[in-house]
Motif scaffolding. Structure first.
Motif, mmCIF file in Angstrom:
data_model
loop_
_atom_site.group_PDB
_atom_site.id
_atom_site.type_symbol
_atom_site.label_atom_id
_atom_site.label_comp_id
_atom_site.label_asym_id
_atom_site.label_seq_id
_atom_site.Cartn_x
_atom_site.Cartn_y
_atom_site.Cartn_z
ATOM 1 N N TRP A 295 70.545 49.194 -102.805
ATOM 2 C CA TRP A 295 69.965 50.377 -102.168
ATOM 3 C C TRP A 295 71.100 51.228 -101.619
ATOM 4 C CZ3 TRP A 295 64.884 51.790 -102.125
ATOM 5 C CH2 TRP A 295 64.515 52.853 -101.295
ATOM 6 N N ASP A 296 71.155 52.484 -102.029
ATOM 7 C CA ASP A 296 72.215 53.391 -101.579
ATOM 8 C C ASP A 296 71.903 53.895 -100.172
ATOM 9 O OD1 ASP A 296 74.181 55.259 -101.187
ATOM 10 O OD2 ASP A 296 73.626 56.543 -102.882
ATOM 11 N N ARG A 297 72.644 53.398 -99.187
ATOM 12 C CA ARG A 297 72.409 53.768 -97.792
ATOM 13 C C ARG A 297 73.345 54.872 -97.307
ATOM 14 N NH1 ARG A 297 69.100 50.038 -95.165
ATOM 15 N NH2 ARG A 297 68.656 48.157 -96.394
ATOM 16 N N SER A 298 74.104 55.448 -98.203
ATOM 17 C CA SER A 298 75.060 56.478 -97.807
ATOM 18 C C SER A 298 74.346 57.776 -97.432
ATOM 19 C CB SER A 298 76.059 56.743 -98.934
ATOM 20 O OG SER A 298 75.401 57.231 -100.094
ATOM 21 N N ASN A 299 75.010 58.547 -96.600
ATOM 22 C CA ASN A 299 74.504 59.869 -96.185
ATOM 23 C C ASN A 299 73.101 59.797 -95.599
ATOM 24 O OD1 ASN A 299 76.875 61.229 -97.162
ATOM 25 N ND2 ASN A 299 76.060 60.974 -99.236
ATOM 26 N N ASN A 300 72.910 58.812 -94.724
ATOM 27 C CA ASN A 300 71.614 58.672 -94.068
ATOM 28 C C ASN A 300 71.567 59.621 -92.868
ATOM 29 O OD1 ASN A 300 69.279 57.951 -92.754
ATOM 30 N ND2 ASN A 300 69.795 55.793 -92.520
ATOM 31 N N ASN A 301 70.940 60.751 -93.055
ATOM 32 C CA ASN A 301 70.794 61.745 -91.998
ATOM 33 C C ASN A 301 69.327 61.951 -91.617
ATOM 34 O OD1 ASN A 301 73.645 62.495 -91.903
ATOM 35 N ND2 ASN A 301 73.296 63.379 -93.938
ATOM 36 N N SER A 302 68.540 60.884 -91.754
ATOM 37 C CA SER A 302 67.095 61.027 -91.562
ATOM 38 C C SER A 302 66.745 61.407 -90.128
ATOM 39 C CB SER A 302 66.372 59.749 -91.980
ATOM 40 O OG SER A 302 66.896 58.627 -91.292
ATOM 41 N N GLY A 303 67.471 60.856 -89.149
ATOM 42 C CA GLY A 303 67.209 61.230 -87.761
ATOM 43 C C GLY A 303 67.506 62.694 -87.497
#
Length: 500
Positions: free
Chosen positions: A402-410
């Motif tokens: 699972w690509d967890r990079s660039n997680n800007n969901s918040g």
């Protein structure tokens, strides 16, 4: 038998085997639905509803199907129009988890047969949910690719899509926003107030979807509900991450009666604020100092951590004040009972082969839950919702890597809230959740409100249970009522226009 006849028989046998194998191949329905009608008693009132169960495709840019998502849509059937009827779109987490958990244990009209504290009982099965929010909102439970019955679809040449199209923080948000658009259009729900609810990793999903739906689908939401939220992309490592564990340790120790008498004799909600204030005002500043912390101050910190956590000063000292959660689950009950405590819900006890060790052998709570959920969802879909398939229902499906990079969901949720004055967010957390702790959830809420102007549109609700707080009947009642109240609150100003 001569050669020619033998050759013909062998050839015929091979053809028959191929035909049989082909006939036995499990197929993935691309676009199919089953409708059933039901009635449920909610809050003493009879609520008729339809359940639509089936598959809706995911399309690529060329308009070709690349996946088909399994979903269940509950719609109240005694209302003449639904233009003011809220729609609740529900996702679970993992990533890789099916929508089963909230579907048949929280908001849906039918729930597990479990005891009042959430522990499985036999015979396994399903019963009516008198607390479902179906009285105030229609609900759709969505299974992302490889969860539940949802699967990728091969192209005309039999080639499967690339996994990166689905399996990553941003890929997941992108294709699901398209899917939601199609669902809303097909079911004529554009006028309806819309809400997203996500649990665990599902909170990352719905936080990102809030902005993706707004910017790419021009779909504006009324509310987002974060159940047992992850960090949703906000970074808190080092001293903050370590210190933030302590209030959860306090909660778990209180439940198992491992706190000192001065704390243990108090109610949980009297104890936790003390642990929280100590964490914020004393522990974080002390941990920031690291090895420069004066010895006398270090001893005071160790003593206080032991006081609030229920574990010994010795092991806290041995861990340099950084006690891992996995060690805590192994350690809390080691000395007197030899049990472990659960990760997702620390009310649950486990039993390891050896009492020694750094972490439990297994997650005691998840094992208990799978006892009840797996037979129930398979029975329910096939027998009550009448959807028959030989596909395996993936409680947890293969979605890695699972690509967890660039997680800007918040940041995405915060942006969506700043641009949409009618968008509200509610956080629901169990005090005994050791995976996505309640204090981290509060921390996330504080980060969302960085400009200090979103406070009236942010709510936090805590419950005396774990990750799936709704398994405990008292919390099931309250948590569903909190959703009802949230829907009412978030709808109050909508008639006055979308403006500040």
């Amino acid at each position: 038998m001569n050669f020619t006849l033998r050759h013909f028989c062998i050839h015929l046998s091979i053809l028959c085997s191929i035909a049989f194998a082909h006939s036995q191949q499990v197929s993935v329905p691309l676009d199919t639905l089953i409708n059933t009608s039901h009635t449920v008693q909610i809050k003493g009132k009879s609520i008729p509803y339809t359940a639509t169960t089936g598959f809706q495709p995911v399309w690529n840019d060329q308009g070709n199907p690349i996946a088909s998502l399994f979903y269940t849509y509950y719609k109240r059937s005694d209302l003449k129009n639904d233009e003011n009827r809220p729609l609740l779109i529900s996702f679970n987490g993992g990533p890789g988890s099916a929508s089963v958990w909230m579907h048949i244990a929280y908001t849906g009209p039918r729930i597990l047969k479990i005891d009042s504290e959430g522990f499985p009982i036999q015979p396994y099965g399903i019963k009516d949910n008198p607390n479902s929010v179906l009285d105030v909102a229609d609900i759709v439970f969505v299974n992302p690719v490889n969860t539940g019955y949802s699967r990728m679809i091969p192209d005309k040449d039999g080639k499967m899509p690339e996994k990166k199209v689905f399996f990553g923080v941003n890929a997941d948000i992108e294709y699901l926003s398209e899917w939601v658009n199609t669902f809303v259009t097909r079911n004529n729900r554009w006028r309806s107030p819309k809400y997203l609810i996500g649990e665990s990793y599902g909170t990352t999903r719905v936080s990102g979807l809030a902005l993706a739906l707004q910017q790419k689908q021009w779909m504006y939401l009324n509310g987002v509900i974060l159940v047992s939220p992850t960090e949703i992309g906000f970074e808190f490592d080092g001293p903050i991450e370590v210190a933030n564990r302590l209030p959860y340790y306090t909660a778990a120790a209180w439940y198992h009666k491992k706190l000192p008498p001065a704390l243990q004799q108090k109610d949980l909600l009297e104890v936790l604020p003390k642990a929280e204030q100590y964490t914020i005002h004393t522990l974080i500043p002390a941990l920031v100092k690291g090895g420069t912390l004066a010895e006398k101050d270090r001893k005071l910190i160790i003593a206080s951590m032991a006081y609030y956590s229920g574990i010994s000063k010795t092991v806290i000292d041995q861990h340099n004040l950084e006690v891992p959660k996995a060690f805590f689950w192994k350690e809390l009950l080691r000395s007197d009972q030899g049990y472990t405590v659960g990760r997702l819900d620390s009310r649950y006890k486990g039993m390891d082969v050896k009492e020694a060790g750094e972490r439990p052998d297994y997650n005691s709570e998840l094992t208990a839950w799978l006892h009840a959920f797996t037979p129930a969802i398979n029975y329910y879909i096939g027998e009550e919702l009448k959807f028959k398939t030989d596909l395996k229902y993936n409680m947890f499906g293969p979605v890695h890597p699972w690509d967890r990079s660039n997680n800007n969901s918040g940041e995405a949720l915060r942006s969506a809230m700043t641009m949409n004055p009618n968008l509200h967010t509610m956080i629901q957390s169990g005090y005994f959740d050791g995976a996505t702790t309640y204090f981290n959830a509060k921390y996330v809420m504080w980060q969302l409100n960085a400009n200090r102007k979103l406070g009236e549109r942010l709510d936090f609700k805590g419950y005396r249970s774990g990750h799936m707080m709704y398994l405990r009947n008292e919390d099931l009642i309250q948590a569903n009522q909190d959703i009802r109240d949230f829907i009412v609150k978030s709808s109050k100003k909508i008639q006055s226009g979308s403006k500040y």
